[in-house]
Write a protein that holds these residues in place. Structure first.
Motif, PDB file in Angstrom:
ATOM      1  N   PHE A   9       0.848  -1.176   0.000  1.00  0.00           N
ATOM      2  CA  PHE A   9       0.000   0.000   0.000  1.00  0.00           C
ATOM      3  C   PHE A   9       0.889   1.232   0.000  1.00  0.00           C
ATOM      4  CE2 PHE A   9      -2.480   3.309   2.190  1.00  0.00           C
ATOM      5  CZ  PHE A   9      -3.607   3.317   1.380  1.00  0.00           C
ATOM      6  N   ALA A  10       0.645   2.169  -0.901  1.00  0.00           N
ATOM      7  CA  ALA A  10       1.394   3.422  -0.967  1.00  0.00           C
ATOM      8  C   ALA A  10       0.462   4.565  -0.589  1.00  0.00           C
ATOM      9  CB  ALA A  10       1.948   3.631  -2.371  1.00  0.00           C
ATOM     10  N   PHE A  11       0.995   5.552   0.112  1.00  0.00           N
ATOM     11  CA  PHE A  11       0.180   6.665   0.581  1.00  0.00           C
ATOM     12  C   PHE A  11       1.019   7.938   0.606  1.00  0.00           C
ATOM     13  CE2 PHE A  11       2.100   4.430   4.043  1.00  0.00           C
ATOM     14  CZ  PHE A  11       2.545   5.396   4.926  1.00  0.00           C
ATOM     15  N   PRO A  12       0.357   9.100   0.515  1.00  0.00           N
ATOM     16  CA  PRO A  12       1.089  10.366   0.486  1.00  0.00           C
ATOM     17  C   PRO A  12       1.432  10.855   1.890  1.00  0.00           C
ATOM     18  CG  PRO A  12      -1.246  10.782   0.235  1.00  0.00           C
ATOM     19  CD  PRO A  12      -1.081   9.286   0.273  1.00  0.00           C
ATOM     20  N   ALA A  19       7.215  11.088   8.881  1.00  0.00           N
ATOM     21  CA  ALA A  19       6.687   9.744   8.602  1.00  0.00           C
ATOM     22  C   ALA A  19       7.552   8.691   9.290  1.00  0.00           C
ATOM     23  CB  ALA A  19       6.619   9.496   7.103  1.00  0.00           C
ATOM     24  N   ARG A  20       8.859   8.823   9.189  1.00  0.00           N
ATOM     25  CA  ARG A  20       9.771   7.873   9.864  1.00  0.00           C
ATOM     26  C   ARG A  20       9.542   7.886  11.373  1.00  0.00           C
ATOM     27  NH1 ARG A  20      13.995   9.322   5.778  1.00  0.00           N
ATOM     28  NH2 ARG A  20      14.557   7.313   4.832  1.00  0.00           N
ATOM     29  N   ASP A  35      14.529   6.520  -0.391  1.00  0.00           N
ATOM     30  CA  ASP A  35      15.341   7.576  -0.984  1.00  0.00           C
ATOM     31  C   ASP A  35      14.770   8.899  -0.492  1.00  0.00           C
ATOM     32  OD1 ASP A  35      13.329   8.540  -2.708  1.00  0.00           O
ATOM     33  OD2 ASP A  35      14.314   7.891  -4.534  1.00  0.00           O
ATOM     34  N   ALA A  36      15.122   9.982  -1.104  1.00  0.00           N
ATOM     35  CA  ALA A  36      14.697  11.297  -0.608  1.00  0.00           C
ATOM     36  C   ALA A  36      13.186  11.510  -0.701  1.00  0.00           C
ATOM     37  CB  ALA A  36      15.418  12.400  -1.379  1.00  0.00           C
ATOM     38  N   HIS A  37      12.490  10.767  -1.570  1.00  0.00           N
ATOM     39  CA  HIS A  37      11.065  11.021  -1.829  1.00  0.00           C
ATOM     40  C   HIS A  37      10.128   9.894  -1.400  1.00  0.00           C
ATOM     41  CE1 HIS A  37      12.088  14.667  -3.952  1.00  0.00           C
ATOM     42  NE2 HIS A  37      13.028  13.987  -4.579  1.00  0.00           N
ATOM     43  N   TRP A  38      10.668   8.824  -0.875  1.00  0.00           N
ATOM     44  CA  TRP A  38       9.813   7.723  -0.428  1.00  0.00           C
ATOM     45  C   TRP A  38      10.556   6.845   0.567  1.00  0.00           C
ATOM     46  CZ3 TRP A  38      11.800   2.916  -1.409  1.00  0.00           C
ATOM     47  CH2 TRP A  38      12.724   2.821  -2.441  1.00  0.00           C
ATOM     48  N   VAL A  39       9.783   6.083   1.352  1.00  0.00           N
ATOM     49  CA  VAL A  39      10.371   5.137   2.302  1.00  0.00           C
ATOM     50  C   VAL A  39       9.407   3.970   2.495  1.00  0.00           C
ATOM     51  CG1 VAL A  39       9.517   6.441   4.294  1.00  0.00           C
ATOM     52  CG2 VAL A  39      11.424   4.864   4.588  1.00  0.00           C
ATOM     53  N   ALA A  50       5.535   5.281   2.098  1.00  0.00           N
ATOM     54  CA  ALA A  50       5.215   6.696   2.251  1.00  0.00           C
ATOM     55  C   ALA A  50       5.893   7.457   1.118  1.00  0.00           C
ATOM     56  CB  ALA A  50       5.706   7.197   3.603  1.00  0.00           C
ATOM     57  N   HIS A  51       5.101   8.124   0.292  1.00  0.00           N
ATOM     58  CA  HIS A  51       5.614   8.918  -0.827  1.00  0.00           C
ATOM     59  C   HIS A  51       5.433  10.399  -0.518  1.00  0.00           C
ATOM     60  CE1 HIS A  51       6.359   5.887  -3.972  1.00  0.00           C
ATOM     61  NE2 HIS A  51       5.428   5.180  -3.340  1.00  0.00           N
TER      62      HIS A  51
END
Length: 139
Positions: A9-12, A19-20, A35-39, A50-51
């Motif tokens: 599942f991906a979410f904004p 988020a971390r 990376d810098a834009h997702w985890v 998390a995007h």
């Protein structure tokens, strides 16, 4: 529910660091790739991602068992002991609940423990607990 494949599942989120802190620090998830834009996070054996999305939208609500349930939301179904331990951990940590831990549909088919909270970006998470998982789809 062993034997079933894990879901993805991906979410904004508005902020990767927040988020971390929420998913690892409060919820106890392990971090995977990033990376810098997702985890990626290990959410009870499921991959959630998390995007970074500064324009994440607002949620709606629907009435369920006399409560205003946030839509959309996601979560997992736990055994009752695991759910109670998480509810205690979150309560002790001062988590701000959308719907505080309680028993939904008490004494009816599908009786379940539930609680809702939001991550720092406003994504709604429902954590359910069943004493009898055979009641998951009971009506």
């Amino acid at each position: 529910m062993t034997g079933l494949p894990p879901f993805h599942f991906a979410f904004p989120v508005h902020d990767i660091a927040a988020a971390r802190e929420f998913w690892v620090g409060l919820m106890g998830c392990k971090e995977g790739r990033s990376d810098a834009h997702w985890v990626d996070f290990d959410f009870y054996g499921h991959q959630i991602v998390a995007h970074l999305s500064p324009n994440a939208g607002d949620a709606l609500e629907n009435p369920v068992d006399g409560k205003s349930v946030p839509v959309p939301h996601f979560g997992v179904i736990l055994g009752m002991d695991q759910w109670k331990a998480l509810a205690d951990k979150l309560t002790d940590a001062g988590a701000e609940f959308v719907i505080a831990p309680y028993i939904r549909f008490a004494g009816e088919p599908g009786e379940q423990a539930t609680m809702f909270l939001r991550d720092p970006s406003g994504n709604a998470i429902e954590m359910k607990g069943f004493a009898d998982r055979a009641q998951l789809f009971a009506s």
